[in-house]
Write a protein that holds these residues in place. Structure first.
Motif, mmCIF file in Angstrom:
data_model
loop_
_atom_site.group_PDB
_atom_site.id
_atom_site.type_symbol
_atom_site.label_atom_id
_atom_site.label_comp_id
_atom_site.label_asym_id
_atom_site.label_seq_id
_atom_site.Cartn_x
_atom_site.Cartn_y
_atom_site.Cartn_z
ATOM 1 N N VAL A 55 5.136 15.923 14.692
ATOM 2 C CA VAL A 55 6.108 15.199 13.686
ATOM 3 C C VAL A 55 5.249 14.875 12.430
ATOM 4 O O VAL A 55 4.099 14.572 12.595
ATOM 5 C CB VAL A 55 6.296 13.776 14.347
ATOM 6 N N VAL A 56 5.560 14.952 11.258
ATOM 7 C CA VAL A 56 5.012 14.754 10.004
ATOM 8 C C VAL A 56 5.702 14.023 9.167
ATOM 9 O O VAL A 56 6.832 14.090 9.143
ATOM 10 C CB VAL A 56 4.735 16.075 9.271
ATOM 11 N N HIS A 57 5.092 12.981 8.429
ATOM 12 C CA HIS A 57 5.754 12.019 7.535
ATOM 13 C C HIS A 57 4.806 11.933 6.303
ATOM 14 O O HIS A 57 3.426 12.080 6.363
ATOM 15 C CB HIS A 57 5.720 10.681 8.284
ATOM 16 N N THR A 58 5.418 11.659 5.217
ATOM 17 C CA THR A 58 4.453 11.527 3.809
ATOM 18 C C THR A 58 4.541 10.125 3.342
ATOM 19 O O THR A 58 5.892 9.549 3.490
ATOM 20 C CB THR A 58 4.907 12.550 2.906
ATOM 21 N N VAL A 59 3.486 9.570 2.898
ATOM 22 C CA VAL A 59 3.721 8.103 2.489
ATOM 23 C C VAL A 59 3.088 8.128 1.063
ATOM 24 O O VAL A 59 2.066 8.737 0.891
ATOM 25 C CB VAL A 59 2.789 7.049 3.535
ATOM 26 N N ASP A 60 3.803 7.478 0.353
ATOM 27 C CA ASP A 60 3.306 7.349 -1.055
ATOM 28 C C ASP A 60 2.577 5.968 -1.330
ATOM 29 O O ASP A 60 3.190 4.971 -1.132
ATOM 30 C CB ASP A 60 4.538 7.399 -2.108
ATOM 31 N N ALA A 61 1.306 5.914 -1.750
ATOM 32 C CA ALA A 61 0.593 4.787 -1.947
ATOM 33 C C ALA A 61 0.737 4.497 -3.654
ATOM 34 O O ALA A 61 0.222 5.213 -4.199
ATOM 35 C CB ALA A 61 -0.909 4.850 -1.512
ATOM 36 N N GLU A 62 1.023 3.193 -3.667
ATOM 37 C CA GLU A 62 1.098 2.994 -5.392
ATOM 38 C C GLU A 62 0.680 1.603 -5.645
ATOM 39 O O GLU A 62 0.746 0.858 -4.678
ATOM 40 C CB GLU A 62 2.616 2.833 -5.607
ATOM 41 N N ASN A 63 -0.079 1.430 -6.985
ATOM 42 C CA ASN A 63 -0.434 0.431 -7.484
ATOM 43 C C ASN A 63 0.526 -0.554 -7.628
ATOM 44 O O ASN A 63 1.570 -0.386 -8.094
ATOM 45 C CB ASN A 63 -1.249 0.486 -8.680
ATOM 46 N N VAL A 64 0.531 -1.988 -7.010
ATOM 47 C CA VAL A 64 1.539 -2.916 -7.410
ATOM 48 C C VAL A 64 0.841 -4.112 -8.056
ATOM 49 O O VAL A 64 -0.477 -4.624 -7.815
ATOM 50 C CB VAL A 64 1.881 -3.424 -5.925
ATOM 51 N N THR A 123 -1.320 0.361 -2.633
ATOM 52 C CA THR A 123 -2.911 0.556 -2.510
ATOM 53 C C THR A 123 -3.550 -0.434 -1.886
ATOM 54 O O THR A 123 -3.420 -1.681 -1.870
ATOM 55 C CB THR A 123 -3.557 1.055 -3.767
ATOM 56 N N ASP A 124 -4.974 0.194 -1.149
ATOM 57 C CA ASP A 124 -5.574 -0.902 -0.576
ATOM 58 C C ASP A 124 -4.931 -1.641 0.578
ATOM 59 O O ASP A 124 -5.088 -3.002 0.833
ATOM 60 C CB ASP A 124 -6.333 -2.058 -1.542
ATOM 61 N N THR A 125 -4.015 -1.027 1.418
ATOM 62 C CA THR A 125 -3.619 -1.626 2.382
ATOM 63 C C THR A 125 -3.644 -0.788 3.734
ATOM 64 O O THR A 125 -3.900 0.498 3.858
ATOM 65 C CB THR A 125 -1.997 -1.306 2.240
#
Length: 320
Positions: free
Chosen positions: A101-110, A41-43
């Protein structure tokens, strides 16, 4: 291009079958873009589209990210909060051919996790900086990613003999000169994560638009460099004075700690001296070098330079 099977009939009724290549118009186009599967997250990520189109070079790019529309081949997308983000790209050429074209990105807390240890070693070879990333984890790794200058870069897996070993090579020529944080992020299969941050330095010699270092240019010319080096190698308290031979404009004499040295001006430094001796644009208060009083005599037994330009009664001092 597509291949079809065609049946032909001659004038006398003979038939035969043959494969025929047919070009579809407009020809289909293909598009692609690369994004990481998971981001912290925050990227902020810079995403660039790539298109292959055999018919046209006039392409429009339409993005949809997090419900917002964007246009252009390159875009920056910000993953602020945790969650799934869908990125959609539609490209269309001037002949009407289009693809999506479609992509999915998962944002996670690190956050820091003691169950995952990340060790990074680096070395440079010319413009290339190589980082050896070794990860020790109690759980199998899912993803190892790196982020630098708003770009996602993928380390290369090497082996898992002693921890999980990855290599990452960055080319300084792809970045502007400066210092960048290189963030390495690790995600495990059971949902754990950790990160490490190291410095990626891009020098003026290799970075985009940088100026390679030149020692003579740094000192303002070859002769000025000699003066500075003599000052440094002699003593901090050594005073270096120089004056020009009246009959030979390319000859200079130096008083270095009492020793008189004769030197010839190289072509590289002539401009510097001539510029300072040019009286055309001098302010009224300026005094040309030719009118300056002579320098004080040296403090040792060497006589001052004569007007004949020979210098030191035939002792030339070693610099020519």
């Amino acid at each position: 291009f597509n291949t079809v099977i065609a049946t032909f009939t001659s004038g006398n009724g003979i038939k035969w079958v043959q494969d025929v290549t047919v070009r579809m118009y407009p020809a289909p186009i293909t598009a692609s873009f690369t994004v990481p599967k998971i981001v912290p997250t925050d990227t902020l990520i810079n995403v660039s589209a790539s298109v292959q189109d055999p018919d046209s070079t006039s392409i429009t790019y339409d993005w949809i990210f997090n419900g917002q529309a964007y246009s252009g081949q390159n875009q920056f997308f910000y993953f602020g909060n945790a969650g799934n983000y869908t990125i959609s790209l539609t490209v269309t050429d001037s002949l009407g051919a289009t693809t999506t074209v479609v992509h999915t990105v998962d944002a996670e807390n690190v956050s820091s996790n003691s169950n995952i240890v990340i060790k990074v070693n680096s070395h440079s070879n010319g413009p290339y900086d190589t980082y050896q990333i070794r990860v020790f984890s109690s759980a199998p790794l899912d993803i190892v990613e790196a982020f630098v200058a708003d770009q996602s870069v993928q380390p290369t897996y090497v082996n898992d003999t002693n921890g999980y070993l990855y290599n990452l090579t960055l080319n300084q020529q792809d970045y502007n000169p400066g210092s960048y944080p290189l963030k390495i992020v690790v995600f495990t299969t059971n949902g754990l994560s950790n990160y490490a941050t190291v410095n990626f330095f891009v020098s003026q010699a290799y970075g985009k638009g940088g100026v390679p270092f030149n020692l003579a240019s740094f000192f303002g010319g070859t002769l000025n460099m000699v003066i500075a080096l003599l000052s440094v190698t002699g003593s901090i308290s050594v005073a270096v004075l120089f004056w020009r031979d009246k009959k030979d404009r390319d000859t200079r004499y130096f008083n270095v700690g009492g020793a008189v040295v004769k030197a010839k001006v190289s072509p590289m430094s002539k401009f510097s001296f001539n510029h300072h001796e040019n009286t055309t644009n001098m302010p009224s208060s300026a005094v040309p070098m030719s009118q300056l009083p002579p320098p004080p005599p040296p403090s040792n037994n060497f006589p001052p330079p004569s007007n004949s330009g020979n210098g030191n009664n035939g002792n030339n001092g070693g610099f020519f």
